[in-house]
Design a protein around this motif. Structure first.
Motif, PDB file in Angstrom:
ATOM      1  N   GLN A 162       0.836  -1.196   0.000  1.00 23.21           N
ATOM      2  CA  GLN A 162       0.000   0.000   0.000  1.00 23.21           C
ATOM      3  C   GLN A 162       0.875   1.252   0.000  1.00 23.21           C
ATOM      4  OE1 GLN A 162      -2.449  -0.691   3.523  1.00 23.21           O
ATOM      5  NE2 GLN A 162      -4.119  -1.340   2.195  1.00 23.21           N
ATOM      6  N   TYR A 163       0.375   2.296  -0.621  1.00 29.85           N
ATOM      7  CA  TYR A 163       1.110   3.557  -0.668  1.00 29.85           C
ATOM      8  C   TYR A 163       0.144   4.670  -1.048  1.00 29.85           C
ATOM      9  CZ  TYR A 163       0.922   2.672  -5.711  1.00 29.85           C
ATOM     10  OH  TYR A 163       0.488   2.418  -6.991  1.00 29.85           O
ATOM     11  N   GLN A 164       0.583   5.896  -0.832  1.00 32.11           N
ATOM     12  CA  GLN A 164      -0.137   7.072  -1.317  1.00 32.11           C
ATOM     13  C   GLN A 164       0.622   7.661  -2.492  1.00 32.11           C
ATOM     14  OE1 GLN A 164      -1.734   9.967   1.703  1.00 32.11           O
ATOM     15  NE2 GLN A 164      -0.340   8.825   3.044  1.00 32.11           N
ATOM     16  N   LEU A 165      -0.118   8.119  -3.464  1.00 24.85           N
ATOM     17  CA  LEU A 165       0.473   8.764  -4.634  1.00 24.85           C
ATOM     18  C   LEU A 165       0.307  10.265  -4.500  1.00 24.85           C
ATOM     19  CD1 LEU A 165       1.724   8.151  -7.449  1.00 24.85           C
ATOM     20  CD2 LEU A 165      -0.599   8.278  -8.354  1.00 24.85           C
ATOM     21  N   ALA A 166       1.398  11.008  -4.675  1.00 20.29           N
ATOM     22  CA  ALA A 166       1.360  12.466  -4.652  1.00 20.29           C
ATOM     23  C   ALA A 166       2.133  12.986  -5.865  1.00 20.29           C
ATOM     24  CB  ALA A 166       1.937  12.992  -3.345  1.00 20.29           C
ATOM     25  N   HIS A 167       2.337  14.305  -5.889  1.00 16.89           N
ATOM     26  CA  HIS A 167       3.029  14.877  -7.046  1.00 16.89           C
ATOM     27  C   HIS A 167       4.240  15.686  -6.585  1.00 16.89           C
ATOM     28  CE1 HIS A 167       0.353  13.479 -10.265  1.00 16.89           C
ATOM     29  NE2 HIS A 167      -0.566  13.510  -9.318  1.00 16.89           N
ATOM     30  N   ASP A 168       4.237  16.997  -6.727  1.00 12.38           N
ATOM     31  CA  ASP A 168       5.450  17.789  -6.515  1.00 12.38           C
ATOM     32  C   ASP A 168       5.637  18.296  -5.091  1.00 12.38           C
ATOM     33  OD1 ASP A 168       6.442  17.731  -9.212  1.00 12.38           O
ATOM     34  OD2 ASP A 168       4.808  19.078  -9.753  1.00 12.38           O
ATOM     35  N   LEU A 172       2.804  13.811   3.716  1.00 12.12           N
ATOM     36  CA  LEU A 172       3.002  13.008   4.915  1.00 12.12           C
ATOM     37  C   LEU A 172       1.990  11.878   4.969  1.00 12.12           C
ATOM     38  CD1 LEU A 172       3.562  15.856   7.542  1.00 12.12           C
ATOM     39  CD2 LEU A 172       5.241  14.751   6.037  1.00 12.12           C
ATOM     40  N   ASN A 173       2.363  10.798   5.658  1.00 13.47           N
ATOM     41  CA  ASN A 173       1.448   9.670   5.810  1.00 13.47           C
ATOM     42  C   ASN A 173       0.541   9.868   7.027  1.00 13.47           C
ATOM     43  OD1 ASN A 173       3.040   9.079   8.029  1.00 13.47           O
ATOM     44  ND2 ASN A 173       4.054   7.329   7.082  1.00 13.47           N
ATOM     45  N   SER A 174      -0.218   8.856   7.362  1.00 13.17           N
ATOM     46  CA  SER A 174      -1.181   8.968   8.462  1.00 13.17           C
ATOM     47  C   SER A 174      -0.504   9.168   9.815  1.00 13.17           C
ATOM     48  CB  SER A 174      -2.067   7.717   8.510  1.00 13.17           C
ATOM     49  OG  SER A 174      -1.261   6.549   8.665  1.00 13.17           O
ATOM     50  N   ALA A 175       0.785   8.829   9.898  1.00 18.01           N
ATOM     51  CA  ALA A 175       1.540   9.040  11.132  1.00 18.01           C
ATOM     52  C   ALA A 175       2.248  10.389  11.145  1.00 18.01           C
ATOM     53  CB  ALA A 175       2.559   7.917  11.315  1.00 18.01           C
ATOM     54  N   ARG A 183      10.474  -1.421  -0.672  1.00 22.14           N
ATOM     55  CA  ARG A 183       9.588  -2.441  -1.228  1.00 22.14           C
ATOM     56  C   ARG A 183       8.245  -1.851  -1.654  1.00 22.14           C
ATOM     57  NH1 ARG A 183      13.015  -4.632   2.330  1.00 22.14           N
ATOM     58  NH2 ARG A 183      13.984  -6.637   1.801  1.00 22.14           N
ATOM     59  N   ASP A 184       7.698  -0.926  -0.858  1.00 21.74           N
ATOM     60  CA  ASP A 184       6.439  -0.306  -1.271  1.00 21.74           C
ATOM     61  C   ASP A 184       6.670   0.694  -2.408  1.00 21.74           C
ATOM     62  OD1 ASP A 184       4.739  -1.750   0.334  1.00 21.74           O
ATOM     63  OD2 ASP A 184       4.705  -0.274   1.953  1.00 21.74           O
ATOM     64  N   TYR A 185       7.824   1.335  -2.412  1.00 22.96           N
ATOM     65  CA  TYR A 185       8.181   2.186  -3.554  1.00 22.96           C
ATOM     66  C   TYR A 185       8.218   1.343  -4.828  1.00 22.96           C
ATOM     67  CZ  TYR A 185      11.068   5.181  -6.566  1.00 22.96           C
ATOM     68  OH  TYR A 185      11.567   5.917  -7.625  1.00 22.96           O
ATOM     69  N   ALA A 186       8.789   0.147  -4.742  1.00 27.54           N
ATOM     70  CA  ALA A 186       8.854  -0.739  -5.909  1.00 27.54           C
ATOM     71  C   ALA A 186       7.464  -1.138  -6.375  1.00 27.54           C
ATOM     72  CB  ALA A 186       9.685  -1.977  -5.590  1.00 27.54           C
ATOM     73  N   ARG A 202       6.178  14.207 -12.854  1.00 27.40           N
ATOM     74  CA  ARG A 202       6.849  13.714 -11.657  1.00 27.40           C
ATOM     75  C   ARG A 202       5.766  13.306 -10.659  1.00 27.40           C
ATOM     76  NH1 ARG A 202      10.346  15.593  -7.454  1.00 27.40           N
ATOM     77  NH2 ARG A 202       9.500  17.695  -7.515  1.00 27.40           N
ATOM     78  N   ILE A 203       5.925  12.147 -10.100  1.00 25.04           N
ATOM     79  CA  ILE A 203       5.057  11.697  -9.018  1.00 25.04           C
ATOM     80  C   ILE A 203       5.927  11.384  -7.801  1.00 25.04           C
ATOM     81  CG2 ILE A 203       3.192  10.847 -10.499  1.00 25.04           C
ATOM     82  CD1 ILE A 203       4.297   8.027 -10.167  1.00 25.04           C
ATOM     83  N   SER A 204       5.303  11.331  -6.642  1.00 29.65           N
ATOM     84  CA  SER A 204       6.023  10.985  -5.416  1.00 29.65           C
ATOM     85  C   SER A 204       5.224   9.947  -4.645  1.00 29.65           C
ATOM     86  CB  SER A 204       6.289  12.220  -4.561  1.00 29.65           C
ATOM     87  OG  SER A 204       5.090  12.931  -4.293  1.00 29.65           O
ATOM     88  N   ILE A 205       5.948   9.165  -3.857  1.00 27.43           N
ATOM     89  CA  ILE A 205       5.359   8.002  -3.185  1.00 27.43           C
ATOM     90  C   ILE A 205       5.612   8.108  -1.679  1.00 27.43           C
ATOM     91  CG2 ILE A 205       5.291   5.493  -3.107  1.00 27.43           C
ATOM     92  CD1 ILE A 205       4.629   6.723  -5.874  1.00 27.43           C
ATOM     93  N   VAL A 206       4.546   7.926  -0.893  1.00 26.55           N
ATOM     94  CA  VAL A 206       4.650   7.913   0.560  1.00 26.55           C
ATOM     95  C   VAL A 206       3.786   6.774   1.073  1.00 26.55           C
ATOM     96  CG1 VAL A 206       2.748   9.549   0.888  1.00 26.55           C
ATOM     97  CG2 VAL A 206       4.520   9.348   2.651  1.00 26.55           C
ATOM     98  N   SER A 207       4.165   6.210   2.206  1.00 25.53           N
ATOM     99  CA  SER A 207       3.383   5.108   2.765  1.00 25.53           C
ATOM    100  C   SER A 207       2.038   5.621   3.273  1.00 25.53           C
ATOM    101  CB  SER A 207       4.140   4.429   3.894  1.00 25.53           C
ATOM    102  OG  SER A 207       4.287   5.324   4.996  1.00 25.53           O
ATOM    103  N   LYS A 208       1.108   4.685   3.511  1.00 25.10           N
ATOM    104  CA  LYS A 208      -0.193   5.065   4.068  1.00 25.10           C
ATOM    105  C   LYS A 208      -0.126   5.157   5.586  1.00 25.10           C
ATOM    106  CE  LYS A 208      -3.426   3.892   0.467  1.00 25.10           C
ATOM    107  NZ  LYS A 208      -4.714   3.244   0.143  1.00 25.10           N
TER     108      LYS A 208
END
Length: 208
Positions: A162-168, A172-175, A183-186, A202-208
């Motif tokens: 699981q992950y959140q998708l963002a942009h530029d 922040l995640n729920s914490a 591994r979640d980035y992959a 450009r996209i950015s990746i953060v955990s949920k």
């Protein structure tokens, strides 16, 4: 799909190779030293010597190159080389970027790398990866996606899927943390490979 991973024996490259292999894609590891990877399909070649012919058979090329300390300008140099080889082709270029070029304000005036808290040791990498992104943004006739991880990019974190998708803008995640595991980035990169939802972005990746 036929996918090539530049820097497949690096920290991020190995995890990407594992995730995409698990999804059944045809993968080629592009490395300078074939002895450093156990993957069965290998193109042993310096990334800076890759030609149009070398890359023409792939649907996607993933640039997971990591520059050595003191050689951070190679992020720009390799980025420009790959643009030249892939421009005008149908092959997509996905870049494992950094978090330093993410903005920390909604107005997008201050990048993470320009904040007082950003570690000096990582500035050369951040600035050169940001220039690689600028070069991509100024390029026409190229299918690219630049994928930034969260500020804390954890090589030892678990795969939650699981992950959140963002942009530029740094998200922040729920914490309340800017965190994602390799591994979640992959997982996120593999999803972009398969669904191609963010062409020339450009996209950015953060955990949920």
């Amino acid at each position: 799909m036929k996918i090539a991973i530049i820097g497949a024996n690096g920290k991020a490259g190995r995890v990407l190779l594992e995730e995409l292999a698990g999804r059944g894609h045809a993968l080629t590891a592009i490395v300078r030293n074939a002895a450093r990877t156990n993957h069965e399909t290998v193109l042993e070649k310096d990334a800076f010597a890759l030609s149009k012919d070398d890359l023409s058979g792939f649907d996607v090329v993933i640039n997971a190159f990591g520059a050595a300390p003191g050689q951070e300008q190679q992020h720009v140099e390799l980025g420009q080389h790959l643009i030249k080889q892939l421009q005008g082709t149908r092959t997509r270029l996905l870049v494992v970027g950094g978090a330093g070029s993410l903005y920390v304000d909604p107005e997008q005036t201050i990048q993470l790398a320009d904040t007082p808290e950003f570690p000096d040791a990582y500035l050369p990498t951040a600035k050169n990866q940001a220039k690689n992104l600028e070069d991509l943004q100024q390029t026409t006739d190229l299918h690219w996606t630049f994928i930034s991880p969260a500020a804390f990019f954890d090589p030892d974190g678990e795969r939650t899927g699981q992950y959140q998708l963002a942009h530029d803008v740094l998200t922040l995640n729920s914490a309340g943390e800017s965190y994602v595991s390799y591994r979640d980035y992959a997982v996120a990169v593999a999803d972009e490979v398969e669904h191609h939802r963010h062409d020339q972005q450009r996209i950015s990746i953060v955990s949920k």
